[in-house]
Scaffold this active site. Sequence first.
Site, PDB file in Angstrom:
ATOM      1  N   GLU A  64     -27.601  -4.185   7.231  1.00  0.00           N
ATOM      2  CA  GLU A  64     -28.725  -3.225   6.821  1.00  0.00           C
ATOM      3  C   GLU A  64     -28.294  -2.407   5.705  1.00  0.00           C
ATOM      4  OE1 GLU A  64     -29.456  -4.584  10.864  1.00  0.00           O
ATOM      5  OE2 GLU A  64     -27.708  -3.942   9.756  1.00  0.00           O
ATOM      6  N   GLU A 313     -16.366  -9.516   1.644  1.00  0.00           N
ATOM      7  CA  GLU A 313     -16.128 -10.625   0.641  1.00  0.00           C
ATOM      8  C   GLU A 313     -16.799 -11.758   0.834  1.00  0.00           C
ATOM      9  OE1 GLU A 313     -11.512  -9.835  -0.837  1.00  0.00           O
ATOM     10  OE2 GLU A 313     -11.775 -11.083   1.128  1.00  0.00           O
ATOM     11  N   LEU A 338     -29.491 -16.201   5.112  1.00  0.00           N
ATOM     12  CA  LEU A 338     -29.112 -17.191   4.074  1.00  0.00           C
ATOM     13  C   LEU A 338     -29.368 -16.871   2.885  1.00  0.00           C
ATOM     14  CD1 LEU A 338     -31.874 -18.506   3.226  1.00  0.00           C
ATOM     15  CD2 LEU A 338     -31.414 -20.133   5.103  1.00  0.00           C
ATOM     16  N   GLU A 340     -28.007 -14.519   1.016  1.00  0.00           N
ATOM     17  CA  GLU A 340     -26.813 -14.172   0.115  1.00  0.00           C
ATOM     18  C   GLU A 340     -26.068 -15.273  -0.202  1.00  0.00           C
ATOM     19  OE1 GLU A 340     -22.717 -11.683   1.167  1.00  0.00           O
ATOM     20  OE2 GLU A 340     -24.584 -10.879   1.826  1.00  0.00           O
TER      21      GLU A 340
END
Length: 429
Positions: A64, A313, A338, A340
């Site tokens: 979030e 990362e 998904l 990202e």
Amino acid sequence: MIEYLCGWAYAGLLQLLTPFYLLRLWRRGRQEPLYRHALGERLGFYPQPTEHGRLWIHAVSLGETRAASALIGALRDRDPSLRLLLTHSTATGREAGQALLREGDAQTWLPYDTPGAVRRFLRHWQPRLGVLMETEVWPTLQREAEAASLPMVLANARLSEKSLRQGRRFGALLRPAARRMTLALAQTEADAQRIRAMGTARVEVAGNLKYDIAMDPALIARGRAWALQLGRPVLMLAVSREGEEAALLAAWAQQPLPRPLLAIVPRHPQRFDEIAGLIQAAGFTLARRSQWGDEPPADALQAEVWLGDSMREMPLYYGLASVALLGGSFEPLGGQNLIEAAACGCPVLAGPHTFNFAEATELALAAGAAERCDGLSAAVLRGLQLCGDAAPSRQAMAAHALAFAAAHRGAAARMAGVILSLPSRRPRP
């Protein structure tokens, strides 16, 4: 009357459980020390006065907070003088939120949802408007915000069918909270319909902020450079959840040699050591990302499994991976986001359970950016096929992923415009 009694019982139960809540936070602080920081804030106690009138954004955890980063950027573009109050509930959310702060901003824990704690929070900070990210609707908070004439917005709002059924089961408690919401900015029309069914009167479809999250190109480039150093494909289980890692390791052990590098990136940092133990118990040689800096050492390049035990990362890991298995989708947990992965150009294989991100998953499947597999064993086999594909299928999926992510951007600007147009509460003297 029933709603009043349910609210009274809910508040009373939370007050009775307060010592256990604080004890749980203290215990979690053994592994994540930030949980022990400023425990008084959890109960609405603050050491010194503060400025009033900030725009308050609550982002419960890391996902979030990352979505909030896109919204905050769009808000600042429209109003560079904007001062923010950021609240969180988890250590990962608070740590990530620190990078979003500017001079004049403030950060604190969201108070426990008891009347006293919430009143002290609202009285101390006196925000001009509250923005809750995605699903964070709390009965006491909504009631006290209404009593304080504080407008409340649910941004990037989503509500699955499962959550709607649960909400209806506790309707006497949750429906009043939904009705008190000033505005919900839903991700999809289906989300909007379910949120209206819970009782929120004003609901608008604004899209999904997660398409607007900026992926760090330096991290993606580093991951791709590591992939070149490895000289072999990488199959990754991304943002994994309980039960998935053990099942993957069992399936992986049955695959013939030579195998690609297997990478596992757990969802929760408190499970890093647990997953390391599972990998070693399965007989694989292990390399942990936390044990090196900008370049993997020689022994890591030869390892069979990498454990992604670092924070913030994910673009690096998606840059490294040839194919990603979508965590949370191979157990009945609803799947992880998904978007990202798509923004980093990483092909995704999803399992059968994606109800938390149903529309985004279906759009990615339709765009050719992802494929669905019946289970983890099937996903491993398909992943190995794609890892062995020198060009067409994997590269086509990567190109489709980038196009899919780009096609759905713009939610941050839409939400920022609506939020800043709302009337704000004037701070009390």
